[in-house]
Motif scaffolding. Structure first.
Motif, PDB file in Angstrom:
ATOM      1  N   ASN A  25       0.857  -1.179   0.000  1.00  0.00           N
ATOM      2  CA  ASN A  25       0.000   0.000   0.000  1.00  0.00           C
ATOM      3  C   ASN A  25       0.894   1.229   0.000  1.00  0.00           C
ATOM      4  O   ASN A  25       2.041   1.176   0.447  1.00  0.00           O
ATOM      5  N   ASP A  34      -6.783  -5.508  -2.360  1.00  0.00           N
ATOM      6  CA  ASP A  34      -7.810  -5.001  -1.442  1.00  0.00           C
ATOM      7  C   ASP A  34      -8.569  -6.127  -0.729  1.00  0.00           C
ATOM      8  O   ASP A  34      -9.705  -5.961  -0.313  1.00  0.00           O
ATOM      9  N   ASN A  37      -7.248   3.625   6.564  1.00  0.00           N
ATOM     10  CA  ASN A  37      -6.179   3.206   7.472  1.00  0.00           C
ATOM     11  C   ASN A  37      -5.977   4.148   8.665  1.00  0.00           C
ATOM     12  O   ASN A  37      -6.015   3.698   9.811  1.00  0.00           O
ATOM     13  N   ASN A  54     -12.725  -1.775   9.958  1.00  0.00           N
ATOM     14  CA  ASN A  54     -12.919  -0.926   8.768  1.00  0.00           C
ATOM     15  C   ASN A  54     -14.376  -0.481   8.572  1.00  0.00           C
ATOM     16  O   ASN A  54     -14.648   0.643   8.164  1.00  0.00           O
TER      17      ASN A  54
HETATM   18  C1  LIG Z   1      -7.805  -3.200   2.019  1.00  0.00           C
HETATM   19  C2  LIG Z   1      -7.424  -2.748   3.431  1.00  0.00           C
HETATM   20  C3  LIG Z   1      -8.167  -1.467   3.787  1.00  0.00           C
HETATM   21  C4  LIG Z   1      -7.872  -3.878   4.290  1.00  0.00           C
HETATM   22  O1  LIG Z   1      -7.892  -3.608   5.648  1.00  0.00           O
HETATM   23  C5  LIG Z   1      -5.945  -2.464   3.473  1.00  0.00           C
HETATM   24  O2  LIG Z   1      -5.368  -2.228   2.432  1.00  0.00           O
HETATM   25  C6  LIG Z   1      -5.149  -2.355   4.724  1.00  0.00           C
HETATM   26  O3  LIG Z   1      -5.599  -2.766   5.794  1.00  0.00           O
HETATM   27  O4  LIG Z   1      -4.023  -1.824   4.625  1.00  0.00           O
END
Ligand SMILES: CC(C)(CO)C(=O)C(=O)O
Ligand SMILES: NC(=O)C1=CN([C@@H]2O[C@H](COP(=O)(O)OP(=O)(O)OC[C@H]3O[C@@H](n4cnc5c(N)ncnc54)[C@H](OP(=O)(O)O)[C@@H]3O)[C@@H](O)[C@H]2O)C=CC1
Length: 285
Positions: free
Chosen positions: A96, A117, A183, A193
């Protein structure tokens, strides 16, 4: 295919386990205790066992494809190891946030980047729970779409959805926006979430963050907000990766997510500036 997966946390354990059904998979970790635990128990995904080879990362071998699943701050340490096998290997980076692509492009060839995702929670060194089905999108960094398309086709199986994405920056920017909302909010308030949609006050803040991020990344604001809501809803039972970092007193990826957006933006982004500082403050408590 002969595949190596580096970084056996939530995402690495998920990817390694699912691909082991159709490929020859070796997982690479950095603690022998984790290695022993996976060799003994296999990887348990919601209690279902998957068996893979596991090695310490310093014993890396050549693979057709190496999937890198460490967090952004850990990529630097890994680069010398990756360079050792770079001649024959295609690399797929599954982080990410942004900041890594420029860095790894200087050192390596044949680079693919991906977004994931799925919502995944690590329970123990050898076990995870899937908290929301999703999609992995992969794209090529150097316009080498053939490799990206071939890799997506080879990886995609019933249990794991992998898709080729022709527009690299759009995919990365959309995912960046989603993570810049879900996040930090879930990490600050220590909630799953889904809470950012069910708590009206959090939902208002989420919408504002989404709007600012869309403005900064030049993406339609309504489209961005619908993506945020879709991922938050699909992964409503998950604790985000940033929340897990905060709970485990680890450095978060805030510099690569909201920090990246703040640096890119030509506009002032009051909500992102504030949430960035709040996460930094929380990291330092
Ligand atoms: C898809 C998601 C929001 C899943 O929690 C994520 O990318 C993360 O936790 O970093
Ligand atoms: N969790 C989720 O639901 C999702 C996460 N992501 C993204 O995916 C990436 C990975 O996240 P996630 O799996 O949650 O992170 P984790 O913290 O669960 O896992 C990262 C793993 O990398 C390992 N690691 C770090 N440095 C090295 C190294 N030099 N050699 C070998 N292993 C190393 C860590 O080892 P150790 O345990 O020893 O510290 C840890 O097991 C992040 O960018 C995250 O934002 C994307 C989508 C969903």
């Amino acid at each position: 295919m002969n595949i190596g997966v580096i970084g056996l946390g939530s995402v690495g354990l998920f990817v390694a386990s699912q691909l082991s059904e159709s490929h020859n998979v070796t997982g690479y970790c950095r603690r022998d205790r984790q290695r022993q635990s996976i060799l003994k128990n296999g990887i348990l995904v919601d209690q279902k066992p998957f068996h893979i080879d596991v090695e310490l990362v310093e014993n890396i071998k050549k693979h057709d494809l190496l999937i890198i699943c460490v967090k952004q701050p850990h990529i630097d340490n890994l680069l010398p190891v990756l360079k050792e096998v770079s001649e024959t290997t295609t690399f797929l980076f599954l982080q990410n946030g942004l900041g890594h692509i420029e860095k790894v492009s200087v050192e390596l060839k044949n680079i693919l980047v991906g977004t994931c995702d799925y919502g995944i929670s690590k329970l123990e060194d050898h076990s995870i729970s899937l908290k929301g089905a999703g999609l992995i999108r992969i794209a090529s960094v150097a316009d080498n779409n053939d490799i990206a398309i071939r890799t997506a086709n080879q990886l995609s199986r019933d249990v794991i959805n992998v898709e080729f994405a022709s527009n690299l920056s759009q995919v990365l920017h959309e995912k960046l926006i989603v993570n810049s909302v879900i996040n930090p909010l879930t990490a600050l308030f220590e909630v799953k979430n889904g809470e950012i949609l069910t708590n009206d006050y959090l939902k208002d803040i989420a919408h504002q963050l989404s709007h600012e991020a869309a403005l900064a990344m030049k993406i339609d604001s309504n489209h961005a907000w619908s993506l945020v809501q879709k991922v938050a809803s699909q992964t409503k039972e998950n604790h985000s990766s940033m929340l897990k970092d905060i709970q485990q007193n680890k450095q978060t990826e805030i510099d690569y997510i909201n920090g990246f957006i703040l640096k890119q933006s030509q506009e002032t982004l009051p909500s992102h500036s504030l949430i960035y500082q709040l996460i930094k403050a929380k990291e330092n408590i």
